[in-house]
Design an enzyme around this catalytic site. Structure first.
Site, PDB file in Angstrom:
ATOM      1  CG  ASP A  43      10.408  23.849  10.732  1.00 33.58           C
ATOM      2  OD1 ASP A  43       9.469  23.777   9.925  1.00 33.58           O
ATOM      3  OD2 ASP A  43      10.955  22.838  11.241  1.00 33.58           O
ATOM      4  CG  ASN A 103       5.555  21.095   1.835  1.00 32.27           C
ATOM      5  OD1 ASN A 103       5.988  21.332   0.721  1.00 32.27           O
ATOM      6  ND2 ASN A 103       6.330  21.020   2.900  1.00 32.27           N
ATOM      7  N   GLY A 109       3.632  16.666   0.186  1.00 29.65           N
ATOM      8  CA  GLY A 109       4.597  16.608   1.281  1.00 29.65           C
ATOM      9  C   GLY A 109       4.129  17.255   2.571  1.00 29.65           C
ATOM     10  CD  GLN A 110      -1.018  20.075   4.566  1.00 26.48           C
ATOM     11  OE1 GLN A 110      -1.612  19.829   3.508  1.00 26.48           O
ATOM     12  NE2 GLN A 110      -1.505  20.869   5.499  1.00 26.48           N
ATOM     13  CG  HIS A 116       2.602  24.752   7.770  1.00 25.18           C
ATOM     14  ND1 HIS A 116       1.703  23.722   7.811  1.00 25.18           N
ATOM     15  CD2 HIS A 116       3.756  24.224   7.303  1.00 25.18           C
ATOM     16  CE1 HIS A 116       2.299  22.607   7.399  1.00 25.18           C
ATOM     17  NE2 HIS A 116       3.543  22.885   7.071  1.00 25.18           N
ATOM     18  CG  HIS A 118       7.868  25.353   5.277  1.00 31.46           C
ATOM     19  ND1 HIS A 118       8.588  24.630   6.190  1.00 31.46           N
ATOM     20  CD2 HIS A 118       6.773  24.615   4.978  1.00 31.46           C
ATOM     21  CE1 HIS A 118       7.968  23.483   6.439  1.00 31.46           C
ATOM     22  NE2 HIS A 118       6.858  23.444   5.715  1.00 31.46           N
TER      23      HIS A 118
HETATM   24  P1  AMP Z   1       5.094  20.241   6.394  1.00 36.13           P
HETATM   25  O1  AMP Z   1       5.849  19.056   5.897  1.00 36.13           O
HETATM   26  O2  AMP Z   1       5.039  21.347   5.397  1.00 36.13           O
HETATM   27  O3  AMP Z   1       3.729  19.868   6.944  1.00 36.13           O
HETATM   28  O4  AMP Z   1       5.981  20.845   7.547  1.00 36.13           O
HETATM   29  C1  AMP Z   1       5.733  20.730   8.896  1.00 36.13           C
HETATM   30  C2  AMP Z   1       6.888  21.421   9.571  1.00 36.13           C
HETATM   31  O5  AMP Z   1       6.553  21.583  10.929  1.00 36.13           O
HETATM   32  C3  AMP Z   1       8.206  20.652   9.517  1.00 36.13           C
HETATM   33  O6  AMP Z   1       9.202  21.462   8.888  1.00 36.13           O
HETATM   34  C4  AMP Z   1       8.537  20.406  10.991  1.00 36.13           C
HETATM   35  O7  AMP Z   1       9.917  20.516  11.284  1.00 36.13           O
HETATM   36  C5  AMP Z   1       7.733  21.497  11.674  1.00 36.13           C
HETATM   37  N1  AMP Z   1       7.354  21.201  13.039  1.00 36.13           N
HETATM   38  C6  AMP Z   1       6.839  20.053  13.535  1.00 36.13           C
HETATM   39  N2  AMP Z   1       6.603  20.166  14.855  1.00 36.13           N
HETATM   40  C7  AMP Z   1       6.978  21.419  15.207  1.00 36.13           C
HETATM   41  C8  AMP Z   1       6.994  22.142  16.446  1.00 36.13           C
HETATM   42  N3  AMP Z   1       6.547  21.604  17.595  1.00 36.13           N
HETATM   43  N4  AMP Z   1       7.463  23.410  16.431  1.00 36.13           N
HETATM   44  C9  AMP Z   1       7.923  23.961  15.293  1.00 36.13           C
HETATM   45  N5  AMP Z   1       7.930  23.340  14.105  1.00 36.13           N
HETATM   46  C10 AMP Z   1       7.472  22.082  14.059  1.00 36.13           C
END
Ligand code: AMP
Ligand code: ZN
Length: 129
Positions: A43, A103, A109-110, A116, A118
């Site tokens: 991340d 999420n 919170g997505q 994906h 985490h």
């Molecule tokens: P979510 O809120 O579950 O949709 O999480 C999206 C996650 O993607 C967040 O924790 C971001 O920090 C992560 N994220 C966004 N852009 C990138 C990227 N280019 N490379 C790696 N992680 C990313």
């Protein structure tokens, strides 16, 4: 056509999706793991000493879009996560462990609309979670 194209569009792809771009290599990532169906990468804003995202390469929008036919793929994803968590530095269960978060939707919170998981862990304190 590949041998996979006849089964629920396993290679579905959204050209505007951030994580599809990462899967394609159009946006760089720090890879943790890759196989035919799954990709894991760090991340970009980690909450904890270990924080990577595990994604199906196929563009599944969210957990709300998952169907029975996705069960084998998501089963593989879930079974892989503990191994990667340990390899990335999460301490052993039970004193260690890790958190897996998916999420889903705005209220969930997505932010990135490509399914994906985490995987978050390592010694506390963490920035979040
Ligand atoms: P979510 O809120 O579950 O949709 O999480 C999206 C996650 O993607 C967040 O924790 C971001 O920090 C992560 N994220 C966004 N852009 C990138 C990227 N280019 N490379 C790696 N992680 C990313
Ligand atoms: Zn996508």
């Amino acid at each position: 056509m590949t041998e996979h194209d006849d089964n629920a569009a396993p290679r579905a792809h959204d050209p505007d999706c951030l994580f599809c771009k990462i899967v394609d290599g159009r946006i760089p990532s720090r890879k943790v793991y890759e196989d035919e169906e799954l990709l894991a990468f760090h991340d970009i804003h980690p909450w904890a000493p270990v924080h990577f995202l595990l994604v199906p390469k196929r563009h599944i929008v969210s957990m709300a879009h998952v169907t029975e036919s996705d069960a084998p793929l998501l089963g593989r994803l879930m079974a892989l996560a503990p191994r990667l968590a340990r390899e990335q530095g999460c301490n052993p269960y039970p004193a260690g462990g890790f958190r897996m978060v998916v999420n889903t939707g705005a209220e969930g919170g997505q932010e990135v609309h490509h399914l994906h998981v985490h995987v978050i862990g390592g010694p506390r304190p963490w920035l979040k979670g």
